[in-house]
Design a protein around this motif. Structure first.
Motif, mmCIF file in Angstrom:
data_model
loop_
_atom_site.group_PDB
_atom_site.id
_atom_site.type_symbol
_atom_site.label_atom_id
_atom_site.label_comp_id
_atom_site.label_asym_id
_atom_site.label_seq_id
_atom_site.Cartn_x
_atom_site.Cartn_y
_atom_site.Cartn_z
ATOM 1 N N THR A 58 58.711 -10.908 -10.242
ATOM 2 C CA THR A 58 57.342 -11.189 -9.826
ATOM 3 C C THR A 58 56.596 -12.057 -10.826
ATOM 4 N N CYS B 272 53.273 -12.359 -9.650
ATOM 5 C CA CYS B 272 51.996 -11.890 -9.101
ATOM 6 C C CYS B 272 51.165 -11.253 -10.216
ATOM 7 N N LEU C 4 58.018 -11.544 -5.437
ATOM 8 C CA LEU C 4 56.585 -11.549 -5.164
ATOM 9 C C LEU C 4 55.940 -12.574 -6.096
ATOM 10 N N VAL D 162 53.087 -15.579 -7.630
ATOM 11 C CA VAL D 162 51.675 -15.726 -7.951
ATOM 12 C C VAL D 162 50.925 -16.105 -6.671
ATOM 13 N N SER E 221 50.083 -14.181 -4.334
ATOM 14 C CA SER E 221 50.369 -13.231 -3.260
ATOM 15 C C SER E 221 49.828 -11.881 -3.733
ATOM 16 N N VAL E 222 49.497 -11.011 -2.776
ATOM 17 C CA VAL E 222 48.860 -9.754 -3.160
ATOM 18 C C VAL E 222 49.401 -8.605 -2.312
ATOM 19 N N ALA F 3 53.777 -17.448 -1.619
ATOM 20 C CA ALA F 3 52.448 -17.528 -2.222
ATOM 21 C C ALA F 3 51.389 -17.598 -1.132
#
Length: 159
Positions: A77, A79, A93, A95, A97-98, A137
């Motif tokens: 990740t 994120c 996962l 950056v 993205s949440v 993303a």
């Protein structure tokens, strides 16, 4: 604190009440608190891992914050924040993205159980990203959601 063999830990990293496996890399100004980091994981610069478990060969790139979460081996990740969630084996996962974990409208998080939407009874509940799942993303996943093994979440063609 227990530190395994062959680790590369930057002198400015802070480790408290944690277990760090063999061959782990921990970058500058990273903080590891109350966690277990298994063999050959990479925690880059300015990361925080608190009260979490990272499986073997996980990667957290610069500035990632992981709290109360479980990352299976090979999870990767970039994120910024991952809270109270699960990342499956070899999942990704990025950056921007949440995986959200809280409802601000005062209602409880709903989940899917046996194909039906049910009330979890909780306002705070993270997400579960399946094994081999990939999130592009710009994707935001509501709290309590399960992303299937091997799923690929991409922006719509109009974006």
């Amino acid at each position: 604190v227990q530190i395994g063999k062959g680790c590369d830990i930057h002198p400015t990293a802070y480790i408290e009440n944690s277990v760090v496996g063999d061959g782990v890399e921990i970058g500058a100004r990273s903080v590891i608190r109350g966690s277990m980091i298994l063999d050959k994981s990479i925690i880059s610069n300015n990361c925080t891992v608190a009260y979490s478990v990272l499986g073997e060969e996980c990667q957290l790139r610069d500035g990632v914050n992981v709290t109360y979460s479980l990352l299976f081996p090979g999870a990767f990740t970039t994120c910024s924040f991952l809270n109270s969630s699960v990342m499956g084996r070899n999942s990704f996962l990025p950056v921007c993205s949440v995986l959200t974990d809280f409802r601000f409208d005062g209602r409880c998080v709903t989940v899917i159980k046996n194909g039906k939407i049910v009330n979890s009874g909780q306002r705070f509940l993270g997400c579960c990203l399946g094994h081999g799942a990939y999130v592009a993303a710009g994707i935001t996943i509501p709290p309590g959601r399960e992303i299937s093994n091997g799923a690929r979440l991409l922006p719509s063609k109009g974006e």
